[in-house]
Motif scaffolding. Structure first.
Motif, PDB file in Angstrom:
ATOM      1  N   GLU A 138      38.796  34.267  57.519  1.00  0.00           N
ATOM      2  CA  GLU A 138      39.409  33.228  56.853  1.00  0.00           C
ATOM      3  C   GLU A 138      38.650  32.827  55.250  1.00  0.00           C
ATOM      4  N   GLU A 139      37.438  32.820  55.539  1.00  0.00           N
ATOM      5  CA  GLU A 139      36.732  32.270  54.286  1.00  0.00           C
ATOM      6  C   GLU A 139      36.772  33.199  53.244  1.00  0.00           C
ATOM      7  N   ILE A 140      36.730  34.615  53.651  1.00  0.00           N
ATOM      8  CA  ILE A 140      37.007  35.615  52.711  1.00  0.00           C
ATOM      9  C   ILE A 140      38.302  35.538  51.918  1.00  0.00           C
ATOM     10  N   ARG A 141      39.164  35.206  52.801  1.00  0.00           N
ATOM     11  CA  ARG A 141      40.539  35.400  52.194  1.00  0.00           C
ATOM     12  C   ARG A 141      40.778  34.181  51.260  1.00  0.00           C
ATOM     13  N   ASP A 142      40.118  32.897  51.673  1.00  0.00           N
ATOM     14  CA  ASP A 142      40.163  31.910  50.678  1.00  0.00           C
ATOM     15  C   ASP A 142      39.383  31.891  49.426  1.00  0.00           C
ATOM     16  N   ILE A 143      38.122  32.792  49.410  1.00  0.00           N
ATOM     17  CA  ILE A 143      37.389  33.139  48.186  1.00  0.00           C
ATOM     18  C   ILE A 143      38.282  34.124  47.512  1.00  0.00           C
ATOM     19  N   ALA A 144      38.809  34.880  48.095  1.00  0.00           N
ATOM     20  CA  ALA A 144      39.877  35.927  47.349  1.00  0.00           C
ATOM     21  C   ALA A 144      40.990  35.364  46.607  1.00  0.00           C
ATOM     22  N   LYS A 145      41.447  34.358  47.234  1.00  0.00           N
ATOM     23  CA  LYS A 145      42.666  33.744  46.562  1.00  0.00           C
ATOM     24  C   LYS A 145      42.215  32.921  45.361  1.00  0.00           C
ATOM     25  N   ARG A 146      41.115  32.401  45.337  1.00  0.00           N
ATOM     26  CA  ARG A 146      40.387  31.692  44.168  1.00  0.00           C
ATOM     27  C   ARG A 146      40.044  32.686  43.304  1.00  0.00           C
ATOM     28  N   HIS A 147      39.441  33.754  43.491  1.00  0.00           N
ATOM     29  CA  HIS A 147      39.175  34.892  42.410  1.00  0.00           C
ATOM     30  C   HIS A 147      40.347  35.394  41.880  1.00  0.00           C
ATOM     31  N   ILE A 148      41.599  35.499  42.698  1.00  0.00           N
ATOM     32  CA  ILE A 148      42.922  36.053  42.072  1.00  0.00           C
ATOM     33  C   ILE A 148      43.377  35.092  41.250  1.00  0.00           C
ATOM     34  N   ASP A 149      43.460  33.897  41.680  1.00  0.00           N
ATOM     35  CA  ASP A 149      43.929  32.615  40.782  1.00  0.00           C
ATOM     36  C   ASP A 149      43.301  32.568  39.376  1.00  0.00           C
ATOM     37  N   ARG A 150      41.919  32.543  39.461  1.00  0.00           N
ATOM     38  CA  ARG A 150      41.053  32.493  38.239  1.00  0.00           C
ATOM     39  C   ARG A 150      41.323  33.827  37.493  1.00  0.00           C
ATOM     40  N   ILE A 151      41.184  34.671  37.851  1.00  0.00           N
ATOM     41  CA  ILE A 151      41.038  36.033  37.081  1.00  0.00           C
ATOM     42  C   ILE A 151      42.480  36.156  36.650  1.00  0.00           C
ATOM     43  N   SER A 152      43.316  36.050  37.051  1.00  0.00           N
ATOM     44  CA  SER A 152      44.737  36.231  36.583  1.00  0.00           C
ATOM     45  C   SER A 152      44.929  35.439  35.354  1.00  0.00           C
ATOM     46  N   ALA A 153      44.430  34.257  35.079  1.00  0.00           N
ATOM     47  CA  ALA A 153      44.588  33.412  33.972  1.00  0.00           C
ATOM     48  C   ALA A 153      43.568  33.816  32.553  1.00  0.00           C
ATOM     49  N   LEU A 154      42.888  34.921  32.930  1.00  0.00           N
ATOM     50  CA  LEU A 154      41.719  34.985  31.928  1.00  0.00           C
ATOM     51  C   LEU A 154      42.075  35.767  30.640  1.00  0.00           C
ATOM     52  N   ASP A 155      43.044  36.961  30.944  1.00  0.00           N
ATOM     53  CA  ASP A 155      43.470  37.800  30.081  1.00  0.00           C
ATOM     54  C   ASP A 155      42.299  38.309  29.372  1.00  0.00           C
ATOM     55  N   VAL A 156      41.673  39.264  30.480  1.00  0.00           N
ATOM     56  CA  VAL A 156      40.556  40.230  30.272  1.00  0.00           C
ATOM     57  C   VAL A 156      41.020  41.776  30.161  1.00  0.00           C
ATOM     58  N   ASP A 157      40.295  42.593  29.691  1.00  0.00           N
ATOM     59  CA  ASP A 157      40.623  43.859  29.851  1.00  0.00           C
ATOM     60  C   ASP A 157      40.128  44.578  31.400  1.00  0.00           C
ATOM     61  N   GLY A 158      39.348  43.877  31.937  1.00  0.00           N
ATOM     62  CA  GLY A 158      38.650  44.515  33.006  1.00  0.00           C
ATOM     63  C   GLY A 158      37.939  43.720  34.001  1.00  0.00           C
ATOM     64  N   LEU A 159      37.987  43.778  35.347  1.00  0.00           N
ATOM     65  CA  LEU A 159      37.107  43.187  36.333  1.00  0.00           C
ATOM     66  C   LEU A 159      36.063  43.687  36.959  1.00  0.00           C
ATOM     67  N   VAL A 160      34.890  43.309  36.676  1.00  0.00           N
ATOM     68  CA  VAL A 160      33.771  43.983  37.166  1.00  0.00           C
ATOM     69  C   VAL A 160      33.387  43.463  38.450  1.00  0.00           C
ATOM     70  N   LEU A 161      33.211  44.259  39.454  1.00  0.00           N
ATOM     71  CA  LEU A 161      32.784  43.824  40.934  1.00  0.00           C
ATOM     72  C   LEU A 161      31.574  44.681  41.312  1.00  0.00           C
ATOM     73  N   TYR A 162      30.384  43.815  41.447  1.00  0.00           N
ATOM     74  CA  TYR A 162      28.921  44.251  41.745  1.00  0.00           C
ATOM     75  C   TYR A 162      28.950  44.774  43.135  1.00  0.00           C
ATOM     76  N   ASP A 163      27.961  45.860  43.101  1.00  0.00           N
ATOM     77  CA  ASP A 163      27.522  46.392  44.364  1.00  0.00           C
ATOM     78  C   ASP A 163      25.890  45.933  44.619  1.00  0.00           C
ATOM     79  N   ILE A 164      25.725  44.776  45.301  1.00  0.00           N
ATOM     80  CA  ILE A 164      24.447  44.132  45.144  1.00  0.00           C
ATOM     81  C   ILE A 164      23.484  44.738  46.241  1.00  0.00           C
ATOM     82  N   GLN A 165      22.320  45.176  45.712  1.00  0.00           N
ATOM     83  CA  GLN A 165      21.132  45.690  46.478  1.00  0.00           C
ATOM     84  C   GLN A 165      20.142  44.545  46.359  1.00  0.00           C
ATOM     85  N   ASP A 166      19.238  44.726  47.574  1.00  0.00           N
ATOM     86  CA  ASP A 166      18.243  44.165  47.822  1.00  0.00           C
ATOM     87  C   ASP A 166      16.957  44.687  47.029  1.00  0.00           C
TER      88      ASP A 166
END
Length: 307
Positions: free
Chosen positions: A28-56
Motif C-alpha cells: 500500500e505504501e509503495i502504491r501511494d509513493i508511486a501515485k505521488r511520483h506519477i502526479d509530480r513527474i507528469s507535471a514537469l515536462d522533462v525529456d526523461g525520468l531517471v530511475l536509480y539502481d542503488i548499491q551499498d
C-alpha cells in the motif's frame, strides 16, 4: 522523443532522477509513493525520468556511512509495475554486478519491447563481488539488443586526480554508450577541465561528441552534505563553508547548482559539446522535493535563454 534527442546529439536534454521506494515498505505504501511520483513527474515536462539502481557502497571507503543502507525496489520492476500511467520516457540504471548473465540477458530481451533507455553501472569498488562485469554487460547488450539506447557514467571529479575521464568516456562510447550522465556536480573547475579535455580529444581524433548530462542535487542539511561527500561527490572546501554558514543550506545549494549549470551550459555551447541536465530528487522531505522542482525550472530558463 528522448532517443531522437540523444542520437541527434541535441543540447539541453532535461532529465529528472528519482530513487525507487525502499523494499521495507508495504504494498500500500509503495502504491501511494508511486501515485505521488506519477502526479509530480507528469507535471514537469522533462525529456526523461531517471530511475536509480542503488548499491551499498560501504566497500568503497573505510569511513562510516552517515545514513544506513536500505535496499530499494528494482528500478525496472518499479517502472513496469507501478508507473504504468506515466508517459515520460525512462532511463533505468542497472548495477550490472547484481545480476547473473541469465537474468541480465532476459532483461535485455524485455527491452526490445519496452523501449526503455539504460545506464550500466559497474562495481562501486574493486573488493565488490560481481556476477558480471561492465565489459561483459556491454558485450551482452550488443549480442541481445544492440538498439538499446545506452548511457554511461562520467565522474568529472575523478578527472582532476587521474586526468583520464575523457578517455574513459570515449572507451565507453566505443562500447556503444550514446550519452553520459555525471555524478552530482559541485566542483565547477573539475567539470570544466573534463569538458575541455573531452572536446580537445574529440577534435584531435575527429570523434563525435555525445551528450554530457550533468547531475544537480539540492542539499537540505549538513548531514546530507556529509552523505554526498561520503558518496564521493567533491564539494570544494570554500563551497562547503559557504553552504554551512549561509543559514539556509537548501536555498543556497539551489542557487549554487543553478550557477554551476549556467556556466557549464554556456561553456558547452562555446566548445560545441551537447550539454544537458539531470536534476535529482532523491530526498523524501517536501522542502527538498520542492527545491528540486525550483531548480528544474531555473535550468529550463537557462536553456531557453541561451538558444
Amino acid at each position: 522523443m528522448l532517443t531522437d534527442k540523444i542520437r541527434n546529439k541535441e543540447n539541453g536534454i532535461i532529465l529528472y532522477g528519482i530513487t525507487p521506494p525502499k523494499v521495507n515498505h508495504t504494498e500500500e505504501e509503495i502504491r501511494d509513493i508511486a501515485k505521488r511520483h506519477i502526479d509530480r513527474i507528469s507535471a514537469l515536462d522533462v525529456d526523461g525520468l531517471v530511475l536509480y539502481d542503488i548499491q551499498d557502497e560501504s566497500d568503497r571507503t573505510d569511513e562510516k556511512r552517515p545514513f544506513p543502507f536500505i535496499k530499494t525496489l528494482n528500478p525496472c520492476e518499479y517502472s513496469k509495475n507501478y508507473l504504468q500511467e506515466l508517459n515520460t520516457p525512462r532511463i533505468v540504471y542497472r548495477a550490472v554486478g547484481n545480476y547473473t548473465p541469465e537474468r541480465f540477458t532476459a532483461w535485455l530481451e524485455d527491452t526490445k519491447q519496452s523501449q526503455v533507455h539504460s545506464v550500466f553501472v559497474g562495481a562501486a569498488s574493486h573488493e565488490q563481488q560481481n556476477n558480471i562485469t561492465l565489459k561483459e554487460a556491454y558485450e551482452l547488450k550488443k549480442e541481445v539488443n544492440n538498439n538499446l539506447c545506452l548511457g554511461g557514467i562520467a565522474i568529472p571529479e575523478r578527472h582532476t586526480k587521474k586526468h583520464d575521464e575523457h578517455l574513459r568516456v570515449f572507451s565507453k562510447k566505443n562500447s556503444s554508450c550514446e550519452y553520459f550522465i555525471t555524478q552530482c556536480v559541485y566542483d565547477l573547475h573539475a567539470a570544466k577541465t573534463f569538458l575541455t579535455d573531452y572536446a580537445k580529444y574529440a577534435k584531435e581524433n575527429n570523434y563525435d561528441m555525445v551528450p554530457i548530462i550533468f547531475t544537480l542535487t539540492p542539499c537540505g542539511s549538513s548531514k546530507t552534505l556529509d552523505f554526498m561527500k561520503w558518496l564521493g561527490i567533491n564539494v570544494p572546501n570554500y563551497l562547503e563553508e559557504d553552504l554551512k554558514e549561509s543559514g539556509d543550506i537548501l536555498h543556497e545549494s539551489v542557487k549554487l547548482s543553478r550557477d554551476i549549470f549556467e556556466e557549464l551550459y554556456k561553456f558547452g555551447l562555446k566548445k560545441g559539446i551537447p550539454v544537458g541536465c539531470n536534476i535529482e530528487s532523491v530526498a523524501i522531505r517536501k522542502a527538498e522535493i520542492e527545491a528540486s522542482i525550483e531548480l528544474l525550472d531555473e535550468v529550463k530558463d537557462i536553456i531557453k535563454n541561451n538558444k
